[in-house]
Design a protein around this motif. Structure first.
Motif, PDB file in Angstrom:
ATOM      1  N   THR A  11       0.840  -1.201   0.000  1.00 44.05           N
ATOM      2  CA  THR A  11       0.000   0.000   0.000  1.00 44.05           C
ATOM      3  C   THR A  11       0.879   1.256   0.000  1.00 44.05           C
ATOM      4  O   THR A  11       0.627   2.205  -0.756  1.00 44.05           O
ATOM      5  CB  THR A  11      -0.911   0.005   1.255  1.00 44.05           C
ATOM      6  N   ASP A  55      -5.393  -0.331  -9.032  1.00 43.77           N
ATOM      7  CA  ASP A  55      -5.020  -1.113  -7.847  1.00 43.77           C
ATOM      8  C   ASP A  55      -6.170  -2.080  -7.586  1.00 43.77           C
ATOM      9  O   ASP A  55      -7.230  -1.688  -7.108  1.00 43.77           O
ATOM     10  CB  ASP A  55      -4.794  -0.147  -6.668  1.00 43.77           C
ATOM     11  N   GLY A  75      -6.974  -2.331  -3.602  1.00 40.12           N
ATOM     12  CA  GLY A  75      -7.513  -1.095  -3.021  1.00 40.12           C
ATOM     13  C   GLY A  75      -8.664  -0.559  -3.857  1.00 40.12           C
ATOM     14  O   GLY A  75      -9.341   0.381  -3.468  1.00 40.12           O
TER      15      GLY A  75
END
Ligand SMILES: Cc1cc2nc3c(=O)[nH]c(=O)nc-3n(C[C@H](O)[C@H](O)[C@H](O)COP(=O)(O)OP(=O)(O)OC[C@H]3O[C@@H](n4cnc5c(N)ncnc54)[C@H](O)[C@@H]3O)c2cc1C
Length: 586
Positions: free
Chosen positions: A15, A230, A233
């Motif tokens: 992340t 992503d 995410g």
């Protein structure tokens, strides 16, 4: 000021890396986390470039976990007079043996010659009654040794029929005349890729899996970065970079299309299927066996690998690139050849698992050649928009491919004779390995680990196995095996979450470990246990955990269904209709 990304490669670091990628402008963005992309990231980072690498699924989830796992020059390219390719690969074999000694090992190959052989190893001519074939093969192998020069592993030697049958007792004895043993090397392709990723990270590369390039950004017709999705995410970001490298193997044309560029070469994926078998079933010793001639003039390898034997491979056309599967036809082809050369009568019930992948073969756009004959050489292409694409090659030559690619970037930046640091760059876990082995054995034994587990830890992590032993020292239950007949232990699950960016059970069981290949149940019986350990580490909710389990089971069941083989039944729940984005794409 650029921040160096430090190990470990945990989900938190993933992340953080993506946030960093969004904020910073990089020198090099590498697209693709197979062995080639990982090699490019390492080479560029080792030259001092600020590097980002994004992979749309997991590291090595493409072709780089589906190979025959050989680090070799390729004897079958000799009859095609591909001497430069063979020499290059033999040099790279030598470099890898030095730079990753725990991960790359020499292996002997028994090459039997049978009465009636017409074109063994693809020799393009035949001799009356097969006379003199031994001499021709001897010369070929002499040349193979010579091409390796000082990097040769060991010299090949002639073997009598009796010697061959002693080392490979299940070889069909009828018609067996003589043979040879020659030497190449082997590795674990997914572990090699992971080790490259870790070494690149150690050199400062910012790396993320489950991050897919969906578009390019450009200014005045020149690419300035890429738009990235992503997949964990569920957000979009833009990564800015001076150079963008497309190292996406069989997907490279798709990525080039995103840049609006038609390359002069075409990637022609060719499917290769392997069977995984028990070594005992075919009485395979420490040497591999080459089956010298197939119906379609190819050669097949039976190779001792990890706890099993792998056998392959086929060479057929293309299909769904994201989901290569072994079909019943592929399996029948392989079993027929195995039963022809070995005095065993193996059936589908003897198969532990199968796997399939696509070779990234390249051809000129106008080429009509069959993929079995296409050269495995690599090419670095530059599009008018600045995108650099590396295509072709093999796992063995990944370092050279990476070097040639980064040379293009260095030259663009004005370097007339760019440095080649990866020639002598030990991969993580290699420094001090020869001395560390006895310490590992001593420490592992003191922790009650058996010799197979200790050997496996050393061969997978090198000196980094110490970190796994540290965990076992603190909690002895982490030293227990996940599956009784395989040497994987629970601590490896935790380690892969913390140090190797394992995000799903499939990452864990198919790539950080090779359980989906080596286990007769492909990990189905232990995946719940593994997912529970991962849930603790990665903070999954109960819902996420069961979606992960369902996705894993659906994937494995789908592969089994594709080859329609009746394997031992297990108590498998039907997969839930949960949306687990990334497993679908694997
Ligand atoms: C059956 C078979 C046997 C083989 N045996 C050997 C052998 O014994 N020895 C040997 O040296 N070589 C062997 N090879 C060749 C070798 O495996 C390949 O050359 C090598 O693995 C290719 O690596 P790669 O990184 O180029 O491609 P890949 O491993 O396919 O990596 C490309 C990556 O790019 C990612 N990607 C694609 N699109 C995007 C995007 N838009 N955004 C982000 N990421 C993206 C993919 O998910 C993939 O992970 C074999 C190949 C096959 C198929």
């Amino acid at each position: 000021m650029f921040l160096t990304i430090m190990l470990p490669l945990s989900s938190t670091v993933r992340t953080d890396n993506l946030s960093l990628m969004e904020r910073e402008r990089f020198d090099v963005l590498v697209i693709g986390g197979g062995v080639t992309g990982a090699g490019v990231a390492l080479d560029a980072a080792a030259r001092g470039y600020r590097v980002a690498l994004v992979e749309k699924v997991d590291f090595a989830s493409g072709t780089s976990s589906k190979s025959t796992k050989l680090v070799h020059g390729g004897i079958r390219y000799l009859p095609n007079f591909d001497f430069a390719l063979v020499r290059e690969a033999l040099i790279e074999r030598g470099v890898l043996l030095k730079n990753a000694p725990f991960l790359v090992r020499p292996v002997g190959f028994l090459l039997p010659i049978y009465k009636g052989d017409r074109h063994p190893v693809g020799i393009p001519f035949t001799t009356p009654g097969g006379l003199g074939l031994g001499l021709v093969l001897n010369m070929g192998l002499w040349f193979y040794d010579a091409l390796a020069g000082r990097e040769n592993v060991y010299r090949h030697r002639h073997m009598s029929r009796a010697e061959l049958l002693k080392l490979a007792p299940t070889l069909v004895s009828e018609g067996l005349k003589e043979g040879f043993i020659y030497y190449d090397a082997q590795t674990n392709d997914a572990r090699l890729t992971m080790t490259l990723i870790r070494t690149a990270a150690e050199h400062g590369a910012a790396i993320a899996n489950y991050a897919e390039v969906t578009a390019f950004s450009s200014e005045n017709g020149k690419i300035t970065g890429a738009r990235v999705h992503d997949r964990l995410g569920k957000r979009e970001l833009t990564i800015r970079a001076r150079h963008v490298v497309n190292a996406t193997g069989i997907f490279s044309e798709q990525v080039e299309e995103l840049a609006g560029f038609e390359p002069p070469v075409r990637v022609e994926p060719s499917k290769g299927v392997h069977l995984v078998l028990s070594r005992e079933a075919i009485k395979l010793g420490k040497d591999a066996i080459v089956l010298p001639e197939t119906d379609d003039k190819r050669i097949l390898f039976i190779v001792p690998w990890e706890s099993r034997a792998i056998f392959g491979t086929t060479d057929t056309g293309s299909g769904d690139l994201d989901h290569p599967v072994a079909t019943a036809e592929d399996v029948a082809y392989l079993l027929a050849h195995l039963n022809r050369y070995l005095s065993v009568d193996l059936t589908e019930a003897d198969i532990i698992s199968t796997y399939a992948g696509y070779r990234p073969l390249v051809s000129a756009r106008s080429s009509q050649h069959s993929t079995a004959k296409l050269s495995r050489t690599h090419t670095v292409l530059q599009s008018p928009s600045g995108l650099v694409t590396i295509v072709g090659g093999k796992m063995t030559t990944y370092r050279r491919m990476a070097q040639d690619t980064v040379d293009v970037l260095s030259r663009r930046d004005g370097a007339s004779s760019p440095p080649h640091p990866t020639l002598r760059l030990p991969l993580q876990g290699s420094v001090g390995w020869s001395n560390a082995q006895s310490d590992l054995t001593r420490r592992g034994t003191a922790l009650d680990l058996d010799s197979l587990v200790i050997e496996h830890l050393g061969a997978s992590y090198g000196t980094l196995a110490d970190a796994i032993l540290d965990m076992v020292e603190q909690n002895a239950t982490l030293g227990t095996r996940l599956i009784a007949d395989l040497p994987y232990i629970r601590a490896e699950v935790i380690h892969a979450c913390r140090q190797e960016m394992a995000m799903t059970p499939l990452d864990m069981l198919a790539r950080r470990m090779s359980i989906t290949l080596e286990d007769r149940h492909q990990g189905l019986e232990i995946v719940a246990d593994v997912a529970a350990l991962m849930a603790d580490e990665l903070g999954w909710s109960a819902e996420q955990q069961s979606a992960m389990l369902a996705a894993f089971r659906a994937k494995i069941e789908g592969e089994r269904a594709a080859r329609q083989v009746q394997l031992p039944t297990t108590a498998v729940n039907s997969p839930k209709e949960g949306e687990v984005f990334h497993e679908k794409a694997d």
